[in-house]
Design a protein around this motif. Structure first.
Motif: not given
Ligand code: HEC
Ligand code: HEC
Length: 381
Positions: A84-91, A119-124, A304-309, A318-323
């Protein structure tokens, strides 16, 4: 114009190495006690899940991978992934923030992250046990939220309240769940909605619930298959496959490991037990006690885990508690796979602002032998 030889990747899609953590494959078996009709739907959905789609079937114009299994091999994690592309000001991101590197059906311009953008990498995540996640009552999730809010100190998870707008495809569940629980940021409540999204966003396959091709730089509004690419029936069969899949069986019943997991507070978020709703149309999913190891809440996991999205109810941190159910089948831990081991994953829970820092501190205070028992317990789930 269509069906040209341009149905090939312009750049190799990024995948990740196969892994130390995969030691055995999950079963790919259906739940016990299904009717003959449910079993047949499961088998047909399973075949669709493995089907690599081609341009003539409506793949594209832009896409990431051709099949569900490219990203959920053995119903687990990878090797394909999403960027995913992380939004930035002016982008400006007129075509959305999902990188779609591959072309089909006359497309010429892939959707890549603009120069210099992050970029924010999202593993399935795995797809197994997701029928159970869906079958948890909203009331159970709200009870977890309330319990955390009324207990002093962290964690203080929040339920993913979705907008009032229905998620489109109608759910077989009545009433349909309204709290998000699917996706790394709990952006969807039902498998119907999530699977329609996956077909659309990951493979460029339109369905009655997602009838428009995703926007693309070439301005293409259709692909090699005119109109809607896959039927509501196809979406429903894929949903049934995921819903009716047997969750991985537990391999560990180590009481000492489980007690330590509770003592240091891992279990405050990775809640060991839940019960599914009692009005589920599938008897095998009705009122069963399940060990998912999640509260299905969103947590602030710190810088540390923030992805800007921001996604629906979840902010950048924020993240869902990974099952943790079936985690022994997964390679690359955390949403972007940054952790190779459970030890690394625990370390990554601790950063400024994280609700999990107190728990990590208690973990670090354990003596070495206890820490090893706890980690071995998690690795065997
Ligand atoms: C290009 C890779 C890719 C493809 C192809 C893909 N997925 Fe996924 N899937 C993902 C990623 C990444 C996520 C997590 C998305 C997020 O939250 O950002 C995900 C999440 C899911 C989830 C939710 C899991 C959870 O823990 O909540 C389900 C269910 C799912 N996918 C089903 C499917 C189905 C069915 C297909 C085929 C129609 C499919 N996926 C195709 C990458 C993929
Ligand atoms: C405040 C809530 C919270 C606490 C406490 C917590 N976790 Fe987590 N855990 C999460 C969240 C949220 C994620 C997903 C983070 C991500 O994907 O970036 C996660 C992810 C994980 C993962 C990776 C799972 C995967 O699918 O990749 C492991 C392993 C894990 N936690 C183990 C633990 C252990 C062991 C403890 C106790 C020492 C613990 N967690 C404490 C919320 C918590």
């Amino acid at each position: 114009m269509f069906g040209c030889g341009c149905d090939e990747p312009v750049e190799p899609a990024r995948t990740f190495d196969r892994p130390r953590l995969v030691r055995e494959d999950p079963t790919d078996a259906p739940l016990d006690g299904l009717s003959a009709e449910q079993l047949e739907r499961f088998e047909r959905g399973d075949a669709l899940f493995r089907t690599p789609y081609r341009a003539v079937q409506g793949l594209g114009p832009l896409y990431i991978e051709r099949s569900c299994t490219s990203c959920h091999e053995h119903d687990a994690r990878g090797p394909g992934l999403v960027r995913r592309i992380v939004p930035a000001p002016g982008l400006a991101l007129p075509f959305g923030d999902v990188v779609r590197p591959r072309l089909a059906a006359g497309a010429r311009t892939p959707l890549l992250a603009p120069q210099g953008s992050a970029e924010s990498i999202r593993l399935p995540p795995a797809v197994f046990a997701r029928g159970l996640l869906e079958a948890i009552d909203d009331a159970w999730i709200l009870a977890q939220e309330l319990a955390q809010a009324t207990t002093p100190g962290p964690p203080d998870g929040r339920a993913a309240r979705l907008s009032e707008e229905p998620e489109t495809p109608t759910s077989v569940l009545h009433p349909p769940p309204r709290l998000g629980r699917l996706g790394h940021k709990a952006r969807r409540a039902t498998l119907e909605a999530f699977v329609a999204d996956a077909l659309h966003g990951d493979m460029g396959l339109t369905s009655p619930a997602r009838p428009e091709e995703p926007p693309n730089p070439d301005g293409l509004t259709d692909d090699a298959r005119p109109g809607i690419d896959v039927s509501a029936q196809t979406v429903a069969l894929l949903v049934d496959y995921v819903r009716l899949l047997q969750p991985p069986s537990r391999r560990t019943h180590d009481r000492r490991g489980e007690r330590l997991f509770e003592q240091v507070g891992c279990a405050d978020c990775h809640v060991p037990r839940a019960r599914t709703r009692t009005d589920h149309p599938v008897a095998a999913l009705r009122g069963v006690e399940v060990a998912l190891y999640t509260d299905l809440l969103l947590h602030d996991m710190g810088e540390g885990l923030a992805d800007g999205i921001t996604e629906n109810a979840a902010g950048p941190r924020h993240w869902r508690t990974a099952p943790l159910v079936g985690i022994r089948h997964l390679r690359g831990l955390l949403h972007d796979g940054r952790a190779a081991t459970v030890w690394d994953a625990i370390d990554a829970h601790d950063s400024p602002g994280s609700e999990a820092s107190a728990s990590v501190a208690r973990f670090r205070a354990l003596d070495r032998a206890d820490a090893e028992v706890l980690v071995a317990f998690v690795e065997a789930l």
